[in-house]
Design a protein around this motif. Structure first.
Motif, PDB file in Angstrom:
ATOM      1  N   ASP A   1      -6.262  -1.337   6.558  1.00  0.00           N
ATOM      2  CA  ASP A   1      -5.316  -0.268   6.851  1.00  0.00           C
ATOM      3  C   ASP A   1      -4.751  -0.419   8.261  1.00  0.00           C
ATOM      4  N   SER A   2      -3.569   0.127   8.465  1.00  0.00           N
ATOM      5  CA  SER A   2      -2.936   0.063   9.775  1.00  0.00           C
ATOM      6  C   SER A   2      -3.739   0.873  10.790  1.00  0.00           C
TER       7      SER A   2
ATOM      8  N   TRP B   1       3.032  -3.094   8.722  1.00  0.00           N
ATOM      9  CA  TRP B   1       2.675  -1.777   9.271  1.00  0.00           C
ATOM     10  C   TRP B   1       3.868  -1.059   9.861  1.00  0.00           C
TER      11      TRP B   1
ATOM     12  N   LYS C   1       0.826  -1.208   0.000  1.00  0.00           N
ATOM     13  CA  LYS C   1       0.000   0.000   0.000  1.00  0.00           C
ATOM     14  C   LYS C   1       0.861   1.260   0.000  1.00  0.00           C
TER      15      LYS C   1
END
Length: 204
Positions: A141-142, A203, A94
């Motif tokens: 997402d983190s 992450w 990402k």
């Protein structure tokens, strides 16, 4: 006759870099114009040689492949970047796509596929390894803030609170607060387990 695609390779592992160069050089329409042992060296070579495509390892000594791609994009705007990595975690994918990287592949990719991806990104296309794309979609997402991710990364090698605080330029109390928050968000038992979870997802 079609002009050859000029490629610059960067990988701090000499054997892998040499193998990639040899494989790509077998293609009639691809020429490897330079090899670099670091991201910094790749940025310098790209500015001088202005390649069409750069093939970058993700994790190198010094700046990583994503930062290298960003710096090259600023100095050679038409150059397309491909990340080839053994660390294909969702977070890295990402981050790479957000940085404008046009290809993201594992190092297990065949020479034929790599050559096709070089041609594709040179023509304006994108390519992400299907299995990595599926993992990224599933990972989400983190949940970590940038500062939480920073202190967790500093904790990954088993460092003490004082050592983490020094590295992050924070007080010990603030460091504990960030670590506690990160541990809670990731549902971990302690900061070391939290670092493992975050690293597994890319992450940190």
């Amino acid at each position: 006759m079609t002009e050859s695609i000029k490629v610059l390779l960067a990988d701090d592992e000499n054997l892998i870099r040499s193998a990639l160069a040899m494989m790509l050089s077998l293609e009639d329409d691809i020429v490897v114009v330079a090899e670099a042992e670091s991201g910094e060296a790749a940025v310098v070579s790209a500015s001088e040689l202005r390649p069409d495509v750069v093939v970058l390892d993700l994790q190198m000594v010094g700046i990583d492949g994503i930062e290298t791609a960003q710096q090259i994009a600023r100095s050679v705007p038409g150059c397309a970047a491909i990340i080839v990595t053994s660390h294909g975690r969702p977070g890295y994918l990402k981050k790479a796509l957000a940085a404008g990287v046009r290809g993201f592949l594992p190092k297990t990719t065949s020479a034929t596929t790599l050559a096709e991806v070089v041609r594709s990104v040179h023509s304006g296309g994108r390519y992400v390894d299907p299995s990595l794309a599926a993992e990224a979609i599933g990972a989400g997402d983190s949940p970590l803030t940038p500062r939480e991710a920073d202190v967790l990364e500093y904790a990954a090698d088993g460092a003490s609170i004082e050592q983490i605080a020094s590295r992050a330029h924070l007080s010990a109390g603030t460091t504990r607060n960030y670590l506690s928050s990160a541990v809670g968000k990731l549902g971990a038992a302690n900061r070391h387990e939290a670092a493992v979870i975050a690293r597994r997802h890319g992450w940190i």
